[in-house]
Design an enzyme around this catalytic site. Structure first.
Site: not given
Ligand SMILES: Cc1ncc(COP(=O)(O)O)c(C=O)c1O
Length: 384
Positions: A52, A104, A177, A202
């Site tokens: 993790r 976004y 971003d 993406k």
């Protein structure tokens, strides 16, 4: 030649040229172990304890992205949203944050509905206007300025260097971003940003077959350690197979993105002259508001995303999307297949997206085929 000093195209194509020393394999194995052996004296000299927190399956992909962005370190996450929200979660209650009005939509919704409940004071500004940022920033209280450029779905451009200078003077961090620009066209850390975020879902992956996010930091500082602790403790950890697929996708990042960008430029120019199109939003068009800034901060192209506003409004826009044959009618972006989307339908109330807008994610098909398909759909929508 040491591949770490190669050109970005070579770094990506060879994924830094790493070879598995034991097997001489030139592509990595997929490590799936969730736990790692402790030394006999109870130490963990490997630096790995539990998957993790960290996983050898991430090493090469993180190293490649860090190198492409000229950063000190990178961290993969389970999605772009997981990466972005980790930056905000590393802030403290009462911190003031500036974010763009055009961004976004899902992250904007999270900021306004959840981050605020956790005590962050989120203020949306016109991030394309440095004077508006200067007026809104509160020295000593504003901890983070979030930029998205080009920004979904209007592709507005923020001057990263100018905004970062304002933020730095006020003692705030800057995160960008850069999903749409990709490291092919923009390197935000070189322009003064502290953190770069990508929805690796993406362009970095490029094949619409995995969710992933990544953050890259300029400095390995305390804030970065908090971000990494959030990944380890909240558990928005990428899977091993997804990390492997992402690395494979990134090897073709440059040719994919370069091709898509050249097609997008050609489509933008041809669509600007189309009788059914009232406006084309694309940073590569000289008529576009952000063109001058994008010329300055984007190198080699303006990306593969554009939007078109359709004569006849929402009805004609939806009818056009209904009539395409080659374009796929789907959300998302950055894959090898071209996608078309009536964006306001997915963003819902409060969106700055006009109802007559179609968002286009240009893939790597023939750009003539893409234009012809849109052209027939636009003409049929006119007659609908
Ligand atoms: C610009 C941008 N940032 C972040 C995200 C979120 O990424 P993900 O869907 O991987 O969570 C998206 C997704 O569409 C995006 O387009």
């Amino acid at each position: 030649m040491d591949s770490s000093t190669s050109k970005p195209e070579s770094i990506a194509a060879q994924a830094l040229g790493w070879v598995d020393e034991r097997t001489r394999a030139i592509t990595p194995a997929i490590h799936v172990s969730t736990t790692f052996l402790r030394d006999e004296d109870n130490q963990y000299r490997s630096g790995r304890v539990y998957a993790r927190a960290d996983n050898p399956a991430f090493d090469q992909a993180q190293a490649v992205i860090a190198q492409l962005e000229n950063g000190a370190d990178a961290a993969l996450f389970a999605s772009g949203m997981a990466a972005a929200t980790a930056v905000f979660q590393a802030l403290a209650p009462g911190d003031h944050v500036l974010a763009p009005r055009v961004m976004y939509w899902s992250l904007r919704n999270w900021l306004m509905n959840f981050a605020t409940q956790w005590g962050l004071e989120v203020e949306l500004v016109d991030m394309t206007d440095p004077a508006a940022v200067q007026a809104a920033i509160r020295p000593g209280t504003t901890r983070l300025v979030w930029i998205e450029t080009p920004a979904n779905p209007l592709w507005t451009i923020t001057d990263i260097a100018a905004t970062a200078a304002i933020a730095r003077a006020a003692g705030a961090l800057v995160a960008v971003d850069s999903t749409v620009a990709t490291p092919v066209f923009t390197r935000p850390l070189d322009l003064g940003a502290d953190i770069v975020m990508h929805a690796a879902t993406k362009y970095l992956n490029g094949h619409s077959d995995l969710l992933a996010g990544v953050l890259v930091t300029r400095d390995n500082n305390d804030f970065w350690q908090r971000v990494k602790a959030i990944r380890a403790q909240l558990g928005a950890t990428l899977g091993s197979f997804e990390a492997w697929l992402l690395l494979r996708g990134m090897r073709t990042l440059f040719p994919r993105v370069d091709w898509a960008c050249r097609s997008a430029q050609s489509l933008a120019e041809r669509l600007a002259a189309h009788p059914m199109v009232t406006e084309v939003l694309y940073p590569g068009l000289p008529s576009f508001a952000g063109h001058a800034v994008s010329l300055k901060q984007m190198t080699g192209g303006f990306g593969g995303m554009l939007s078109v506003r359709i004569k006849g409004g929402e009805r004609a826009a939806i009818a056009t999307a209904a009539r395409v044959a080659l374009w796929k009618r789907a959300t998302s972006l950055g894959g090898v297949e071209s996608l078309i989307e009536h964006r306001a339908s997915i963003e819902g109330p409060g969106t700055p997206c006009p109802p007559d807008l179609l968002r286009l994610s240009v893939g790597v098909e023939d750009s003539g085929d893409l234009f012809d398909d849109l052209d027939q759909a636009l003409r049929r929508a006119d007659n609908a």
